[in-house]
Scaffold this motif. Structure first.
Motif, mmCIF file in Angstrom:
data_model
loop_
_atom_site.group_PDB
_atom_site.id
_atom_site.type_symbol
_atom_site.label_atom_id
_atom_site.label_comp_id
_atom_site.label_asym_id
_atom_site.label_seq_id
_atom_site.Cartn_x
_atom_site.Cartn_y
_atom_site.Cartn_z
ATOM 1 N N UNK A 1 46.916 59.513 37.521
ATOM 2 C CA UNK A 1 46.405 58.246 37.041
ATOM 3 C C UNK A 1 46.919 57.132 37.950
ATOM 4 N N UNK A 2 46.025 56.244 38.324
ATOM 5 C CA UNK A 2 46.404 55.178 39.245
ATOM 6 C C UNK A 2 47.079 54.022 38.521
ATOM 7 N N UNK A 3 47.744 53.208 39.313
ATOM 8 C CA UNK A 3 48.362 51.963 38.855
ATOM 9 C C UNK A 3 47.481 50.863 39.407
ATOM 10 N N UNK A 4 46.874 50.064 38.534
ATOM 11 C CA UNK A 4 45.845 49.136 38.968
ATOM 12 C C UNK A 4 46.278 47.678 38.865
ATOM 13 N N UNK A 5 46.082 46.981 39.967
ATOM 14 C CA UNK A 5 46.338 45.541 40.060
ATOM 15 C C UNK A 5 45.104 44.891 40.679
ATOM 16 N N UNK A 6 44.952 43.610 40.458
ATOM 17 C CA UNK A 6 43.938 42.851 41.188
ATOM 18 C C UNK A 6 44.481 41.453 41.433
ATOM 19 N N UNK A 7 44.003 40.842 42.490
ATOM 20 C CA UNK A 7 44.383 39.480 42.827
ATOM 21 C C UNK A 7 43.131 38.614 42.752
ATOM 22 N N UNK A 8 43.310 37.397 42.243
ATOM 23 C CA UNK A 8 42.171 36.534 41.927
ATOM 24 C C UNK A 8 42.333 35.145 42.523
ATOM 25 N N UNK A 9 41.252 34.651 43.122
ATOM 26 C CA UNK A 9 41.186 33.282 43.648
ATOM 27 C C UNK A 9 40.402 32.450 42.643
ATOM 28 N N UNK A 10 41.131 31.806 41.750
ATOM 29 C CA UNK A 10 40.502 30.938 40.763
ATOM 30 C C UNK A 10 40.942 29.502 41.018
ATOM 31 N N UNK A 11 40.196 28.546 40.495
ATOM 32 C CA UNK A 11 40.531 27.139 40.746
ATOM 33 C C UNK A 11 41.891 26.757 40.169
ATOM 34 N N UNK A 12 42.479 25.713 40.734
ATOM 35 C CA UNK A 12 43.711 25.163 40.175
ATOM 36 C C UNK A 12 43.482 24.888 38.695
ATOM 37 N N UNK A 13 44.486 25.152 37.905
ATOM 38 C CA UNK A 13 44.371 24.948 36.467
ATOM 39 C C UNK A 13 43.866 26.163 35.715
ATOM 40 N N UNK A 14 43.480 27.221 36.436
ATOM 41 C CA UNK A 14 43.004 28.434 35.770
ATOM 42 C C UNK A 14 44.134 29.026 34.934
ATOM 43 N N UNK A 15 43.759 29.553 33.789
ATOM 44 C CA UNK A 15 44.729 30.137 32.870
ATOM 45 C C UNK A 15 44.681 31.656 32.929
ATOM 46 N N UNK A 16 45.634 32.278 32.250
ATOM 47 C CA UNK A 16 45.638 33.738 32.154
ATOM 48 C C UNK A 16 44.339 34.222 31.514
ATOM 49 N N UNK A 17 43.845 33.502 30.511
ATOM 50 C CA UNK A 17 42.590 33.915 29.865
ATOM 51 C C UNK A 17 41.406 33.788 30.820
ATOM 52 N N UNK A 18 41.426 32.804 31.717
ATOM 53 C CA UNK A 18 40.375 32.687 32.728
ATOM 54 C C UNK A 18 40.362 33.921 33.626
ATOM 55 N N UNK A 19 41.539 34.397 33.990
ATOM 56 C CA UNK A 19 41.633 35.597 34.816
ATOM 57 C C UNK A 19 41.095 36.802 34.041
ATOM 58 N N UNK A 20 41.509 36.951 32.801
ATOM 59 C CA UNK A 20 41.037 38.087 31.983
ATOM 60 C C UNK A 20 39.519 38.055 31.818
ATOM 61 N N UNK A 21 38.952 36.867 31.650
ATOM 62 C CA UNK A 21 37.502 36.736 31.540
ATOM 63 C C UNK A 21 36.825 37.149 32.851
ATOM 64 N N UNK A 22 37.402 36.768 33.980
ATOM 65 C CA UNK A 22 36.860 37.158 35.282
ATOM 66 C C UNK A 22 36.936 38.675 35.458
#
Length: 118
Positions: A1-22
């Motif tokens: 089973x893999x260990x999964x990460x991702x990196x996200x370029x979201x606008x300044x002010x983005x929240x953890x929930x914004x990342x989860x939605x993306x």
């Protein structure tokens, strides 16, 4: 089973929930039709310079290659036995490129150090 990460370029002010939605949109196959964010491009180039994803090499940290790269993120599926240095490099490069880090194992989101209030 893999260990999964991702990196996200979201606008300044983005929240953890914004990342989860993306992340949810990505998993549903919905990606915005826009030019790649330069931060994502720079991160991808830097991480694959150290850990190539286009050819099979012994000891590669990637469970899935090539890496899933979209205009606003890069998904990193790591082998469970990857060295801690790989994780440290991912975290360092995410910070250098002002990317938010999503841990798929528990849904944690880590903002880049530049966005953490001191």
């Amino acid at each position: 089973m893999s260990f999964d990460l991702s990196v996200w370029a979201l606008p300044d002010g983005a929240t953890a929930e914004d990342v989860r939605a993306a992340v949810r949109r990505c998993r549903e196959g919905r990606h915005d039709d826009r030019h790649p964010d330069p931060r994502v491009v720079a991160f991808y180039r830097a991480i694959t310079a150290s850990y190539p994803d286009r050819r099979t090499v012994p000891g590669t940290p990637w469970e899935v290659a090539p890496l899933h790269a979209a205009n606003d993120h890069v998904e990193l599926n790591l082998v469970p036995t990857c060295e801690d240095q790989v994780l440290l490099d991912i975290e360092r490069l995410a910070g250098q490129h002002d990317l938010m880090l999503f841990d798929a194992q528990d849904g944690s989101v880590y903002p880049p150090p530049s966005r953490v209030a001191g």
